[in-house]
Structure formats: C-alpha cells, structure tokens
Design an enzyme around this catalytic site. Sequence first.
Site, PDB file in Angstrom:
ATOM      1  N   VAL A 137      64.464  98.428 -78.034  1.00 20.86           N
ATOM      2  CA  VAL A 137      63.763  97.351 -78.716  1.00 20.86           C
ATOM      3  C   VAL A 137      62.987  96.536 -77.916  1.00 20.86           C
ATOM      4  CG1 VAL A 137      64.832  95.406 -80.003  1.00 20.86           C
ATOM      5  CG2 VAL A 137      66.056  97.669 -80.329  1.00 20.86           C
ATOM      6  N   LYS A 138      63.622  96.298 -76.766  1.00 14.77           N
ATOM      7  CA  LYS A 138      62.951  95.502 -75.762  1.00 14.77           C
ATOM      8  C   LYS A 138      61.503  95.827 -75.592  1.00 14.77           C
ATOM      9  CE  LYS A 138      62.202  92.337 -72.744  1.00 14.77           C
ATOM     10  NZ  LYS A 138      62.499  92.144 -71.339  1.00 14.77           N
ATOM     11  N   ALA A 139      61.308  97.243 -75.352  1.00  9.20           N
ATOM     12  CA  ALA A 139      59.971  97.691 -75.222  1.00  9.20           C
ATOM     13  C   ALA A 139      58.839  97.324 -76.578  1.00  9.20           C
ATOM     14  CB  ALA A 139      59.767  99.260 -75.146  1.00  9.20           C
TER      15      ALA A 139
END
Lengths: 290, 290, 290, 290
Positions: free
Chosen positions: A165-167
């Site tokens: 999700v962060k990426a």
Amino acid sequence: MIQSVAFIGLGAMGYRMAAHLPKQFDTVYVWNRNFTKAEQHAAEFGTQAVALEQAVQADIIFSCLPISQDVENLIASVTLKSGSIWVDCTSGVPESAKKLAAALKQQNVAFLDAPVSGQTIGAETGTLTVMIGGDAVAFERALPAIQTFGKLIKHVGEPGAGFAVKAVNNMLMAVNLCAVAEGFTTLKAHGVDLHEALDCINASSGKSNVTETVLPQRVLNRSFPLTFALPLLAKDTGIAVDLVRQAKLSAPVLSLTQNLIQAASDQAEENSDFSSAMIMYEKWSKITIE
Amino acid sequence: MIQSVAFIGLGAMGYRMAAHLPKQFDTVYVWNRNFTKAEQHAAEFGTQAVALEQAVQADIIFSCLPISQDVENLIASVTLKSGSIWVDCTSGVPESAKKLAAALKQQNVAFLDAPVSGQTIGAETGTLTVMIGGDAVAFERALPAIQTFGKLIKHVGEPGAGFAVKAVNNMLMAVNLCAVAEGFTTLKAHGVDLHEALDCINASSGKSNVTETVLPQRVLNRSFPLTFALPLLAKDTGIAVDLVRQAKLSAPVLSLTQNLIQAASDQAEENSDFSSAMIMYEKWSKITIE
Amino acid sequence: MIQSVAFIGLGAMGYRMAAHLPKQFDTVYVWNRNFTKAEQHAAEFGTQAVALEQAVQADIIFSCLPISQDVENLIASVTLKSGSIWVDCTSGVPESAKKLAAALKQQNVAFLDAPVSGQTIGAETGTLTVMIGGDAVAFERALPAIQTFGKLIKHVGEPGAGFAVKAVNNMLMAVNLCAVAEGFTTLKAHGVDLHEALDCINASSGKSNVTETVLPQRVLNRSFPLTFALPLLAKDTGIAVDLVRQAKLSAPVLSLTQNLIQAASDQAEENSDFSSAMIMYEKWSKITIE
Amino acid sequence: MIQSVAFIGLGAMGYRMAAHLPKQFDTVYVWNRNFTKAEQHAAEFGTQAVALEQAVQADIIFSCLPISQDVENLIASVTLKSGSIWVDCTSGVPESAKKLAAALKQQNVAFLDAPVSGQTIGAETGTLTVMIGGDAVAFERALPAIQTFGKLIKHVGEPGAGFAVKAVNNMLMAVNLCAVAEGFTTLKAHGVDLHEALDCINASSGKSNVTETVLPQRVLNRSFPLTFALPLLAKDTGIAVDLVRQAKLSAPVLSLTQNLIQAASDQAEENSDFSSAMIMYEKWSKITIE
C-alpha cells in the site's frame, strides 16, 4: 503485557516517532548505527540508548531504515526473543516482508510491515498514517505502541500488504508529480497564469495532494525543501512496478512514471527533494513552473 | 448596464446553470435545439423561451454545448449585437476560442471562454468553478452574471486560457483514473483489502480527487452513474495533448493517458460514465476493483 | 504528352532528384527561393532556372520543401495551368494534401502527395522509394517523370495516403531509435560487448533498419552525420500521432515515442542529425553507446 | 577432448538442435521429462535416451527449457562431473546465470548462458544465432559442439550476458510488434492500402524484422502460426525490463512495451503465437490488419 519497546533507526522520521513511546511505556530502548543520535535521543526524550543486542530483547521492536535490505541484514545479525513482535516502519519491499515474516515465525517472533505516511511533521505530532501487513493477533498486540505515533492505523492484509500500500501510495504521488509538471509547463507555454490555474484545479476534479500541497509549497515558491529524497521516491516507484510484474499485470502509466522518476533521480543534484522531479521537465521544456 | 442575458444549450449542466440567472436579471432568454426543453425551463424558472435570433440579442449570451464546433456553427449562423459579450461555458478548444475572440472582435463583441467545473450538483447549487480566458474588461462586465452560478471564478489569461485550464484539469483527473485503476488492481492481486488501502491513501500523499470521490462513490460500489460521459473525457484529454503538441513540448504521461482513455472509450458500452475507464483495466487484469 | 516538367525546392534531396529529369525530358524548369542554387543546378545539369511564374506552367510540377505550409503558401501565390499535375515530394501533412487536392481540382489540376524515402544517396542514384496518394489517373500520367528518380513507386491510396505512409515509416524508425538506445544502454550497463550484441541482434528477430544501419554507421562510430535533421523527424512523428488522433485510435508506443523525440529535439544542439536522439538517453544514463 | 555430450529438454527447439550433435560426436545422450520424446529422438537420430543421472555425466550438457527456474531446479537435483560444461540454451534470466555460474564453479563445472535465435527452422538447418555469456575458456571448449547447430556464435560477455542480449533482442522485436500494429491500424483507418504501404516501408527506414517477416507471413495472411508462444515473449520482455531496473536506468519505450505485451498475453487465447499480440490492437480499434 508489553513491558518494553525499542526503536531502531533514528533518522528524520524515526527520531520523531520514537519520541512518543515514553509517554506510554516505561522501558524504551533506542539504537542507531551512529550511536550519538541514540544518546541524544535518550537525553532529549528519556529513552535508553542501549546496545543493539539489548534493544532487540524488547517485547516490541520498531525499525525504520532506508531500505528492506538494511532490515534484513540487521535481523540476520541478532537473536530475538520468543514472543516478541518486530514492527518495521521502513518503506520496504513486500517480498522481503513475506520472507522475514516466515523466517521470524520459526523463532516465534511476529513480523509486521508497518510503513508510515505523513512526513516529519506527522511524526512530530504523532499523527502518522500507518498501513500494516501481517498477523492480525500481533497487530492487535502491537496497536497500543503504534498508536503513540499513528493516527489512522489500518491492518491492510497479509505480510507485505503494508509495504504494498505504501509503494502504491507513493507511486500515485509520483504519477501526479509527473502529470502536474507536464500540465503546468504546457499551460505556461500557452500564457496561462499558473497561480490562478492552480486555484481552479484545486477546486475541481483534477486536484491531488500534489496540486494541493507539493506544487504551492515546494515548486511554485522554488523552495524544494529536502524532506523526502528523490532517490527514495524512485526506489518506492520501483517497488510498485515490481508488484505489477509479480502479478503479471499491465500498468502502463505506473511503469512510465517509474522510468521518468528514475530518469529525474539519475539526473538530479545530490540531496534533491522528491519535488525536484519537476525540474527535469523544466529542463526539457526550458519553462520554469512558477 | 446589463439589461438582458441569454443561455443557449440546456443540457444537464446548462439547464441548471441558467436556472440561477432570473435571480439577478429580469430578462433571461433561453434557447435549445430541442425547443421543448427551453419551454420547460421557462415554465419551471421564469425564463423566456425565445427564437435563437432573439436570444443572441441579449447583452450577455452564455453557451454550453458539447464541443467547440457546435459553438462555431451557431455563431456563424447568427448576427450579434455590438457591445455584447459571448460567454462560452463549453469544455472547448483553445484554438477555437482564439479564432472566435478575434472574429467577434470585428463585430465589437467580446468572447470569453469560460468552462466550468463542479458537475451537475455544482450547477444546481450555483457553486461551480469557472476558469475564464479573454478580455479583462469583458470579464469584469460579465462577472455579475457568471456569479449567479459560479463560486470560484478566475480570469486565467488570454482567449483560450480558460479552455486550456479545463482541459489540463480533466487530463489530470484522467491520469489519476488510469493510475488508480492500475494501482488498485495491483493491490488486489496481492491480496490487499482495497477499502482499508483507500483509507490509508486518502490520508496520505497519494490522494487525489479520484481516490477521494470517484473510487468510493462510483467504482468500489459498482455504480458508475452517468454524469460525465467517457467520450467527452476522451475529447478533453485530446484537447490537452493538442496543447502539448502546439507548444512542441514533451508530456509522456499525459500522452499515454490520452491513448488509454481513448482506448477505454472506444471499447466502452454506450453511455458509459468517465469512471468506467477503469473497466478496461478490469478486463485486462480479470480483477474487479471492489 | 508531357512536354515540360519543373522542380521547385532544391534542397539536399530536391537538388539531386531534379538532376535526373533532363535524362527524360527536354524542358526541365527549376526554381529555388535562393535562386543561386537554381542557376547552379542549370549549369550543372542542363536544366533551366526560371521565374516561379514560368516554372509552375510546366505539365508536371514537383515540389520538395521543408513542410506542407511552405507548399500551401507557394501554391496560393501562383496560377496553375489547367491539366497540369503537382507532385509534392515534401514529407507533408495528410490533411494538407486533402485540402490541396480538393482546391486544385477546381482549377483542373491534380495534386499528388509523393514523399520519398532513401536519403540523399537514393536521390543521387535515382533509387528512391516513392509513396503516392491521390488520383490514380494522374498517378499514371506522372509515373514516367517520377521514375527518373524513383525505384519502388507505389500508389498507396487517396490524397494524403502518401504522406501518411511516410509519417508512419519515419515514426517506426523513431520508435526503433528510442528502443535501441534504451536497450543498448541497458546492455552496456550490464557489461555486454555492444558490437558483438549488435551482430547477434542483426541476425535475429530484433533487427531493424536502426540496428542494421543507424547504430553502426552513425552512433557506435560517434559520427552522427547531419543528413536528416532531428527537428524534422520530430515533425514527422507529430504528423503520425495527429493521424492517430484524427482516427480516434490508441497508439501508446507511437505517442510516447513522439514525446521522447520531441524532448530529444528540444534539448539537442543546433543542426543535430536524427540519430543524435540517442544522445538524450546517453545523458540520462551517463552511458555512451559505443 | 570432448567424449560425450548431452541434450536435456527436447521441445520444439531442443529436439531439432540435438539432432545435429551425432554428426560430430559419438556419444550423445538425450533426456526429456516426457521420456517418450527422448526415445523417439534416439530412434530418429541415433542419440541415446538415458536417465537424467547418466545424461548429466557428459562432458558438455546442453539444456533448453521453458524458464530459468526449470534449469535451476534440474541442476539442484543432480550431481555434475568436475570439468564438465553446462551450456544453457534457455531464454533465461541473467541473474540466474550469474548464480548458477558461481555455484557450479564450486564444483569445477563451467556454466554458459547460450540462448539461441532463429526459430525452429534455424534449429532444423543448424543455422541458429547463439549469444553466449560466461567463461571464455569454457566458451572455446564448447564451441565445436555449439557449432553443430549454430551459425553466428558470439561470446558477448560475462555470465548472464547471453541471456541479456537475447532478452533485449526479443524486446526490440516486441517493440516493433506494438508499433507496427499501432501504425498499420492507423494507416488503415485513413484508407491506405496496407500491402502497398508495407512494400514502401520495407524499402525505407522504418523497416524491421517485424515488417519484413512477421507482418506479411503471420498477420496480413491471418495465419498466426504458433511457433513462439506469446506468454514466452511476455516473459522475455519482463527479463529485459528487470535488467533496466537493476541498472537503475530509464527505458520508457521498453517498459511500456512490456506492459502492452503483458496485457496482450493476459487477454489472448490459449496457445497464441507472439504475433497475435497485434490482435489486442485490432480489438481496441475494431480494425483488422489485413
């Protein structure tokens, strides 16, 4: 019951995140490769600067390092305590999270990938967004510690899901960086007033975090303050396209963006903020976004 | 003093925009190709449904048509009154605005390109964003009439500048449509909970209008309500890349997006909402964004 | 019977093409804006350097100018002879060919768009490829004159079809320029011997005109001889993407290439050969393709 | 002296390649997972169908398998003879070649990555192109065996270099597949005769292996014969973009192509030839390339 927590990696983010832990826990270990920083943190916030071997004996160990490989190397160099939880706040690689989660499980240690969003200001005010992958029970146990620095805290899936999700989040930001640079050089080439145009767009369907904060606060005012280095954004976009590849999907806009951010990073000056990706477009077009 | 205003083109947007004019002006003409709509508008809002020849004798004439060519054809078919102002709210072509502004100037008529943003709800509540190109004096004169339906109203530059900002705005939205579809199919392929992921991204740097409104309100709930047709978005992205071409700039992300939106539009069912561009990605990946 | 032919535009290509006409025709007029070149041509090849007004009275008039706009301006400035044929060898715009063909038809003059391929060496040896759009009867009548400098001569369709094929041909070459630059910088980064790799690729499925001639003859030897200017290639790729846009198709690779060639052209030094598009990639990667 | 050779993997390529070995060597072992094929090969070409354990005792062992992982698994399952050479003709992953070369060196076995180009017809006639990475001494020793099926045989660099060249070669072919599909649907949309256009392009700068052989022999005649499966091309383009990523370069055209080929592969019918990548574009445009 959590008796002790540790924070490993006191960079711009980690230093501020770890500062919130003593409010909730009596025993807070900190460790940093450059140990002076750990001692400074202890002096400033009442944490304990200890040897790495001791830090990793905490019930919950946080890490916040530049890349997943650093975390892997660190974990490979220590022995962990059965029953503890490793919470890695690095913006890391999902595959690495899966490997570490599986490996640590053998030692009865849970591994949570828990990257954060919100920049240094969010770390300082304890209002970070934390997106977490891994075991649900470990997530619940670690939650009180994560809440010291996080505001919106979400369990998004299995090991690696947090990193994923962060990426993707950072990739979406990167897409807007490129698209806004392309759009605003075009508008300026046609004589449009960029500040008025920005006001319109921020009240319309084309708005994004980049138009709302990055463009006015970093680019239009020509400040490009270094808070998140461009090569790290290039790394994150790389993680995102690797996810695409692994799933054998087609993501042309993300892939193109990754290539453009990589090109911008390769050409940028040392210590360039992510926002200076727009400078590549300015050089291409000989148009300044201001 | 403005004695009379007219509104030409009573589509989903125009019908609602024209409804605000009687609050401010005594004489409000309306005209629509399908004249029944004009009569309905008159009955509902107290405007006057008149022949086109009479409508264009107003001091200020608004138009809101599908494409610039429609506006050009209309203007070519009528005689305008010296001193009047034509305010075109179509999402049109900057080159066309330049031509019309120059041509009408010969007749002592000002032409303002004044596209709007805010969808039918904004038209209904009179809170549209209006981005305007053209003569500054005409802008000031027309402002009271524009204010009846607009909230944020900006003079962004010379003739065509308004259309240019609108095209770039819609292009930026289109970029996010594609990028979010790519990112979320990727996340789902990796087992991530899309609703939790969306919450994280909307609290982070990757957020955009598409993540904040389009994805939750149109895609995740599988509603795809038709409020803005996909072929019109394709047209707008085309206008944006034509601006890039005319300025001899390089805008790879915008160009790629234009091609993808065009492909999505070419493949979509009749009467597809712009949000259904994501369906192309769903077909590619055999993954549903829900 | 063709009594007289004329050639207008004695640039690097036209000068050599016109040199073949006297072998077949007794009356060959030449004209050039810089008239000294026309006189030089007459002295060298036995053509007649005449005023533009006289040149355009030939039965067949060839033109070879930088861009279609030049041809349009020229034709607008003269009166043509009923029954004559205008053969335009410019790498021009299909839309322009359609307009000119329709307009000249009113004067009973046929217009053929007849761009050529084969570079100055092909012009010199009279072995150019000529791709021709327009009226089939006019094509047959003009064929003997075209055969003086052309080897493969094809009637490819209606007015504009010749220009379209030329634009797509040059676009395909541009695509290979970019792709080969990307592929070979990548191979070099991985320590591969580029000359050996090129031999393999030229014996394999990845070969193209760029790997067979451009790379070995212009890039690997670092010569980049100016025979076809990079901005002209940028123009041709622009014509190709305009064709895509007009047909409302999706051509992501072509569009991306157009943007990259445009960026390379915008950044290149004055008088750069088309092959120096690869230099942009060299700057990006800090890798020299040699 | 080479006393014995073995060939492992008797697919469409390997079956034909191994057929040449008995001309040069007395002892030729063959092995295939589906062992019936090995027995058939022995009957047809005078090779010896033996158990895997025996095959890998040859002085030179060739392998030709679908993907590098297959080779890794196979090698992990056997014990090799000191001094032997493993020549892997798979279209494999450079990273895997590096790992295998390093690992086998511990057992005093050389590993050469030696992918081939030339399709089944080249395998049959023994005229393949072979691009080889790895130890130069092992290359020289293995050369006589490779020459039985190869014509152009090149040592292109260190371990992995052969795979890298093959991946880039196939990527360049893939780029042309996409670009030609885009260009020819565009030409057809504009009414151009594709066969005449192709003749022109094949005599001009836009030509490539795709225009010279793939388009006329597989697409225009609507045959799409399965000789090289589309998912394998997708795999190869993936290897190429991974090389780009590892070198931290920017290769927008290659990356876009990889995504498009992946999309085409994901949507294609089972057992589609690589040339059917163009069918994706035909579906997009509703235009048949014929």
